[in-house]
Write a protein that holds these residues in place. Structure first.
Motif, PDB file in Angstrom:
ATOM      1  N   ILE A   1       0.864  -1.184   0.000  1.00 46.85           N
ATOM      2  CA  ILE A   1       0.000   0.000   0.000  1.00 46.85           C
ATOM      3  C   ILE A   1       0.904   1.237   0.000  1.00 46.85           C
ATOM      4  O   ILE A   1       1.386   1.661   1.069  1.00 46.85           O
ATOM      5  N   PRO A   2       1.167   1.802  -1.155  1.00 46.03           N
ATOM      6  CA  PRO A   2       2.107   2.931  -1.218  1.00 46.03           C
ATOM      7  C   PRO A   2       1.767   4.067  -0.242  1.00 46.03           C
ATOM      8  O   PRO A   2       2.674   4.716   0.294  1.00 46.03           O
ATOM      9  N   LYS A   3       0.479   4.273   0.022  1.00 44.08           N
ATOM     10  CA  LYS A   3       0.109   5.385   0.908  1.00 44.08           C
ATOM     11  C   LYS A   3       0.631   5.218   2.334  1.00 44.08           C
ATOM     12  O   LYS A   3       0.610   6.165   3.118  1.00 44.08           O
ATOM     13  N   LEU A   4       1.067   4.019   2.689  1.00 40.91           N
ATOM     14  CA  LEU A   4       1.606   3.834   4.044  1.00 40.91           C
ATOM     15  C   LEU A   4       2.851   4.687   4.265  1.00 40.91           C
ATOM     16  O   LEU A   4       3.171   5.062   5.405  1.00 40.91           O
ATOM     17  N   GLU A   5       3.542   4.996   3.179  1.00 43.05           N
ATOM     18  CA  GLU A   5       4.766   5.796   3.318  1.00 43.05           C
ATOM     19  C   GLU A   5       4.471   7.194   3.858  1.00 43.05           C
ATOM     20  O   GLU A   5       5.332   7.816   4.469  1.00 43.05           O
ATOM     21  N   LYS A   6       3.275   7.645   3.654  1.00 45.39           N
ATOM     22  CA  LYS A   6       2.868   8.959   4.179  1.00 45.39           C
ATOM     23  C   LYS A   6       2.987   9.002   5.709  1.00 45.39           C
ATOM     24  O   LYS A   6       3.151  10.053   6.313  1.00 45.39           O
ATOM     25  N   TYR A   7       2.898   7.833   6.324  1.00 40.31           N
ATOM     26  CA  TYR A   7       2.969   7.758   7.792  1.00 40.31           C
ATOM     27  C   TYR A   7       4.358   7.356   8.268  1.00 40.31           C
ATOM     28  O   TYR A   7       4.550   6.975   9.422  1.00 40.31           O
ATOM     29  N   GLY A   8       5.308   7.420   7.350  1.00 42.83           N
ATOM     30  CA  GLY A   8       6.683   7.071   7.703  1.00 42.83           C
ATOM     31  C   GLY A   8       6.881   5.570   7.827  1.00 42.83           C
ATOM     32  O   GLY A   8       7.800   5.105   8.504  1.00 42.83           O
ATOM     33  N   LEU A   9       6.012   4.807   7.176  1.00 45.88           N
ATOM     34  CA  LEU A   9       6.050   3.345   7.301  1.00 45.88           C
ATOM     35  C   LEU A   9       6.397   2.708   5.966  1.00 45.88           C
ATOM     36  O   LEU A   9       6.234   3.322   4.905  1.00 45.88           O
ATOM     37  N   SER A  10       6.829   1.471   6.044  1.00 47.58           N
ATOM     38  CA  SER A  10       7.049   0.702   4.825  1.00 47.58           C
ATOM     39  C   SER A  10       5.714   0.514   4.111  1.00 47.58           C
ATOM     40  O   SER A  10       4.682   0.332   4.760  1.00 47.58           O
ATOM     41  N   PRO A  11       5.734   0.529   2.776  1.00 51.53           N
ATOM     42  CA  PRO A  11       4.472   0.284   2.059  1.00 51.53           C
ATOM     43  C   PRO A  11       4.038  -1.182   2.115  1.00 51.53           C
ATOM     44  O   PRO A  11       2.942  -1.520   1.693  1.00 51.53           O
ATOM     45  N   ASN A  12       4.905  -2.030   2.639  1.00 51.61           N
ATOM     46  CA  ASN A  12       4.593  -3.464   2.683  1.00 51.61           C
ATOM     47  C   ASN A  12       4.169  -3.857   4.093  1.00 51.61           C
ATOM     48  O   ASN A  12       4.899  -3.600   5.055  1.00 51.61           O
ATOM     49  N   VAL A  13       3.026  -4.439   4.201  1.00 54.84           N
ATOM     50  CA  VAL A  13       2.520  -4.838   5.526  1.00 54.84           C
ATOM     51  C   VAL A  13       1.946  -6.250   5.424  1.00 54.84           C
ATOM     52  O   VAL A  13       1.315  -6.612   4.442  1.00 54.84           O
ATOM     53  N   SER A  14       2.232  -7.028   6.452  1.00 49.66           N
ATOM     54  CA  SER A  14       1.705  -8.392   6.506  1.00 49.66           C
ATOM     55  C   SER A  14       1.022  -8.619   7.842  1.00 49.66           C
ATOM     56  O   SER A  14       1.532  -8.191   8.880  1.00 49.66           O
ATOM     57  N   ASN A  15      -0.068  -9.299   7.817  1.00 58.85           N
ATOM     58  CA  ASN A  15      -0.695  -9.729   9.069  1.00 58.85           C
ATOM     59  C   ASN A  15      -1.967 -10.501   8.742  1.00 58.85           C
ATOM     60  O   ASN A  15      -2.257 -10.760   7.577  1.00 58.85           O
ATOM     61  N   THR A  16      -2.710 -10.792   9.781  1.00 66.21           N
ATOM     62  CA  THR A  16      -3.987 -11.483   9.591  1.00 66.21           C
ATOM     63  C   THR A  16      -4.892 -11.200  10.778  1.00 66.21           C
ATOM     64  O   THR A  16      -4.413 -10.868  11.865  1.00 66.21           O
ATOM     65  N   CYS A  17      -6.169 -11.277  10.543  1.00 65.91           N
ATOM     66  CA  CYS A  17      -7.169 -11.319  11.609  1.00 65.91           C
ATOM     67  C   CYS A  17      -7.037 -10.149  12.596  1.00 65.91           C
ATOM     68  O   CYS A  17      -7.040  -8.988  12.182  1.00 65.91           O
ATOM     69  N   VAL A  18      -6.879 -10.461  13.884  1.00 64.75           N
ATOM     70  CA  VAL A  18      -6.858  -9.418  14.910  1.00 64.75           C
ATOM     71  C   VAL A  18      -5.626  -8.521  14.774  1.00 64.75           C
ATOM     72  O   VAL A  18      -5.637  -7.379  15.208  1.00 64.75           O
TER      73      VAL A  18
END
Lengths: 700, 181
Positions: free
Chosen positions: A320-337
């Motif tokens: 999600i390229p927009k994550l960079e706006k928050y100073g974060l990597s654009p790549n995120v992994s997770n599941t559920c909670v």
């Protein structure tokens, strides 16, 4: 030791106080299987009652089991046992993580790692097979999990696995995690590692895990397992009508359908029509990103990931390229909670900007990144509900100093801007100000801020127990069965045995018939939201659910998938195979073990958990001191009576009867719910009985 | 025409191939080349075929317009019935049968979004128009609305669910289950 199969044969004991290591024989714990079972036994034998979670006398045990690393299907879980700081008694609990850590531990030749004492300075534990060392971690202290993982991995041979804590764990935030693989987290025990000054464990193994059986026989069981396996949570019908499927259910995690893709893959991957007979499409069945975030997430889905030896890929990786706006990597992994919990902190809603659902997805993705890097746990999403209650009741305004209150970016919260989470998680992680008390967990924050009865007694806040944990597949899941399960642990119940059946998507008559074959009567299960009075089969169902859960966390198998109670196969009349665990166990260890014999081991493990709880709480009166349920369960839907279709409201007398029947099934004292001497001896826990007797903690 | 075995094989494989491609075979399809049955012999031929060893997977479904065939090796009866409903174009019956079945066997209320997915494939406006008409039509009085707290619309049959029960199921499916993942 070379003849040992299933188990690696050794347990690594690490004393952080004096920096020594010791290899111990696993087989002295074989009656406790592994993982959770070893953890409880070590805690019983070695950690005195009254110890607090962050005391140096507390221990933390990372456990694999005899099936971990064997190639048994869905055997990627790591069980972590220790005292739990968010519990008012600091009672024993388990946290669990998926990923690949425990398999690597087995490949390094270790069934478990017992960590004790406290290091005088920050360290990380380096394990390469039997070469073990403590490494200086002073330069890592203060760093997040992502950087720590990368750094430790860089100091390890290729292929190493890393479990680490973030700043929340270092700061002994009660709600903190231990994480491996960058997004597979175990909630609740990060602070224990922090209290011991251990930042991470890097592990690399190159040894085999032997199995006793002929590999061709093993393959046959694998084939059977792969025939009956469903999608995530063992949902066995698709979420939309499919040519191969007789049934469907909108909330099924079998979301694959022609046209639904991993949209950010290059080229996009069509999940397609995953006929259950096509084993090559098992990994496509669960497009979890759209389940967790809605349709908007499809275009951002790079792939579905998951754990060691698991064909079910339930862990979405998004770009999600927009994550960079928050100073974060654009790549995120997770599941559920891991995703939904941060979303729950946005108590005034999500931004409406962008496509439908995009604002919600952004909150979840931003929060997941922050929580994962800092290593903040959510107490099964309770942190958001605690925040909501404190805010909406006006308590927050009263308990926070004016200056602190004014410094909180309420405007961001009101706008649904995920930037709010950047501020929120920082405060929790670094214990900044009074707001950070939310990181202590529900019991402690409710006590400190004097939450009213409406907090405990309203269904809006999901509190199950006054011990500070929320419901987790409780009365809404098989009524008394889910209720009993939710009252038995020292944190939210992480049991999915029962909900994997009720959520399978199959019609109720099939579910009832199946559980009838497993338990003895279809009366063990009611139709959703339409339940009947308690009966002995419901008690048996609750017992079976819990002891299978304990077994899975000991073997270690994923209880989000196991047991294989049902299957997606019409030709099998949707029957699964509940003997697969015992077949795998027998073949791995070479110890012929029936389903009933393995269940007895699960009963032993769960009863030891109960004994540990009795010892730590210093009372036998589990019925009144440990097991009670918050009031809302008995008062929701004021215009409806229990046992009326359309309500999950429980009946007080009926629930007391449920406890009595359950205690009876467990062989516990029917009055107090504490294990009896006879039962402890029956389960081979004579030493436990003797110690409880000495402490005056056996029921009369 | 070749011998019986050849024609049976042709018919069976044609039906199976269509089924793999998620299509029903209509009786009249078998009057075309290369099978080229006479129109008045199709029904008998198909009924005979289903009794022959090796063709037990071939199943027949009588629609309002014609006779349909499919292979249950490649499609379930319930899905084939949905396709028959779509082919027949009796949209009220198609929707109501789904709702009644859901209310009866799971039991659950039916999210109207289901009807925008395959094989229904209704456009949203078209669906709302049809639902509006259906609920005023004779023979469908049992079909009722149930709304979740987020205003999502579900439907149920009061032949099988009371309103209170249906509302609780709707809220569970649409809202509460997502809060306890």
């Amino acid at each position: 030791m070379s003849n040992i199969t299933g188990w690696a044969g050794k347990i690594l004991r690490v004393n952080l106080t004096d920096g020594t290591f010791k290899a111990e024989d696993t087989l002295k714990y074989k009656d406790f299987v592994g993982g959770m079972g070893i953890g409880y036994k070590v805690m019983w034998d070695e950690v005195p009652a009254g110890t607090k979670a962050f005391d140096p006398e507390n221990k933390i045990i990372f456990g694999a089991g005899p099936l971990t690393g064997t190639g048994a299907v869905c055997a990627g879980r790591t069980n972590i046992t220790s005292l739990l700081a968010s519990n008012p008694y600091n009672a024993v609990s388990d946290s669990h993580m998926g990923g690949h850590f425990s398999a690597e531990m087995k490949y390094a030749g270790w069934d478990a790692i017992i960590i004790e004492g406290k290091s005088p300075k920050p360290v990380w534990l380096k394990i390469e097979n039997d070469k073990v060392s403590l490494e200086d971690a002073r330069y890592l202290w203060g760093k997040g999990i992502f950087l720590t993982t990368a750094f430790v991995a860089g100091k390890m041979p290729k292929g190493a696995q890393v479990a680490a804590i973030g700043q929340a764990g270092e700061n002994m935030v009660n709600l903190s995690v231990i994480m491996n693989n960058g997004s597979h987290s175990a909630g609740g025990h990060g602070g224990v590692m922090g209290s011991k000054n251990i930042k991470a464990i890097g592990i690399r193994g190159t040894l085999p895990v032997h199995i006793a059986a002929d590999r061709r026989d093993w393959l046959e069981v694998d084939k059977e397992m792969m025939a009956v396996i469903g999608a995530n949570n063992n949902h066995v019908v698709p979420s939309t009508p499919q040519p191969w499927a007789e049934y469907n259910a909108a909330r099924s995690r079998w979301t694959a359908t022609d046209g639904l893709t991993w949209g950010a893959a290059n080229p996009p991957v069509n999940t397609g029509t995953c006929d259950p007979h096509d084993l090559n499409s098992v990994g496509l069945r669960t497009q979890k990103a759209v389940f967790d975030h809605g349709a908007v997430a499809e275009q951002y889905t790079v792939r579905m990931g998951g754990c060691h030896a698991c064909p079910i890929r339930c862990h979405s990786t998004l770009h999600i390229p927009k994550l960079e706006k928050y100073g974060l990597s654009p790549n995120v992994s997770n599941t559920c909670v891991g995703y939904s919990s941060p979303g729950g902190i946005m108590i005034q809603g999500h931004s409406k900007e962008g496509e439908e659902g995009e604002g919600t997805m952004m909150s979840k993705a931003v929060g997941a990144q922050l929580a994962d890097d800092y290593g903040v746990w959510c107490n099964y999403s309770q942190i958001g509900r605690d925040f909501k209650y404190a805010h909406e009741s006006g308590i927050l305004k009263k308990v926070l100093p004016q200056e602190e209150y004014d410094s909180i970016p309420w405007d961001l919260l009101e706008k649904g801007d995920p930037e709010f989470l950047v501020d929120f998680y920082r405060r929790i992680t670094f214990k900044e100000g009074e707001l950070s008390r939310l990181g202590e967990g529900a019991y402690w924050v409710a006590k400190a801020w004097n939450f009213g009865d409406d907090y405990w007694n309203s269904s809006s806040y999901n509190m199950w127990s006054k011990l500070g944990f929320p419901k987790h597949h409780s009365n809404e899941t098989a009524a008394q069965v889910g209720s009993l399960i939710n009252s038995m642990f020292n944190r939210d119940a992480q049991c999915h045995t029962h909900v994997n059946l009720t959520g399978s998507g199959l019609p109720i008559e099939i579910q009832k018939a199946v559980i009838g074959e497993v338990i003895g009567s279809p009366d063990a299960l009611d139709a959703p939201n339409s339940y009947t009075p308690m009966n002995e089969y419901k008690a048996k169902f609750a017992k079976w659910s819990i002891i299978r859960n304990c077994l899975h966390d000991s073997l270690t198998l994923c209880n989000w998938m196991w047991p294989m109670t049902v299957s997606p196969l019409k030709e099998r009349n949707y029957r699964g195979n509940t003997s697969l665990e015992s077949q795998y166990f027998s073949m791995a260890t070479g110890i012929p073990t029936t389903e009933a014999e393995l269940d007895l081991m699960g009963e032993r493990i769960f009863t030891l958990h109960r004994a540990l709880t009795v010892k730590q709480m210093g009372t036998v009166d589990m019925r009144n001191e440990h097991d009670p349920i918050c009031e809302w369960v008995y008062t929701i839907n004021p215009d409806m009576q229990p046992f009326t279709p359309g309500t999950q409201k429980m009946d007080r007398e009926d629930m007391q009867l449920a406890f009595t029947m359950f205690y009876k099934e467990m062989g516990w004292d029917e009055k107090t719910g504490a294990p009896t001497k006879a039962t402890l001896i029956r389960l081979g826990l004579r030493d436990v009985a003797a110690e409880l007797e000495k402490l005056g903690l056996l029921p009369n | 025409m070749g011998d019986h075995k050849d024609i049976n094989l042709l018919i069976g494989e044609a039906i199976r191939l269509n089924t793999i491609n998620i299509k029903l075979t209509k009786a009249e399809d078998l009057t075309m080349e290369p099978i080229s049955l006479k129109a008045d012999e199709v029904t008998n031929k198909l009924e005979e075929l289903t009794k022959i060893e090796g063709y037990e997977d071939i199943k027949l479904l009588k629609g309002k317009k014609t006779l349909y065939c499919y292979s249950e090796k490649h499609m379930t009866g319930s899905y084939a019935k949905l396709l028959v409903g779509v082919e027949d174009g009796d949209l009220f019956a198609l929707i109501a049968d789904t709702i009644r079945n859901d209310s009866k066997i799971y039991p659950r209320t039916t999210d109207i979004k289901l009807f925008t997915k395959s094989p229904y494939n209704f456009k949203e406006k078209e669906l709302m128009d049809i639902l509006g008409q259906l609920m005023k039509s004779e023979g469908y009085e049992d079909i009722k609305e149930s709304r979740a707290s987020n205003n999502a619309l579900y439907l149920y049959s009061e032949l099988h669910l009371s309103k209170a029960y249906a509302d609780s199921l709707t809220e569970w499916i649409e809202v509460t289950s997502l809060e306890c993942p």
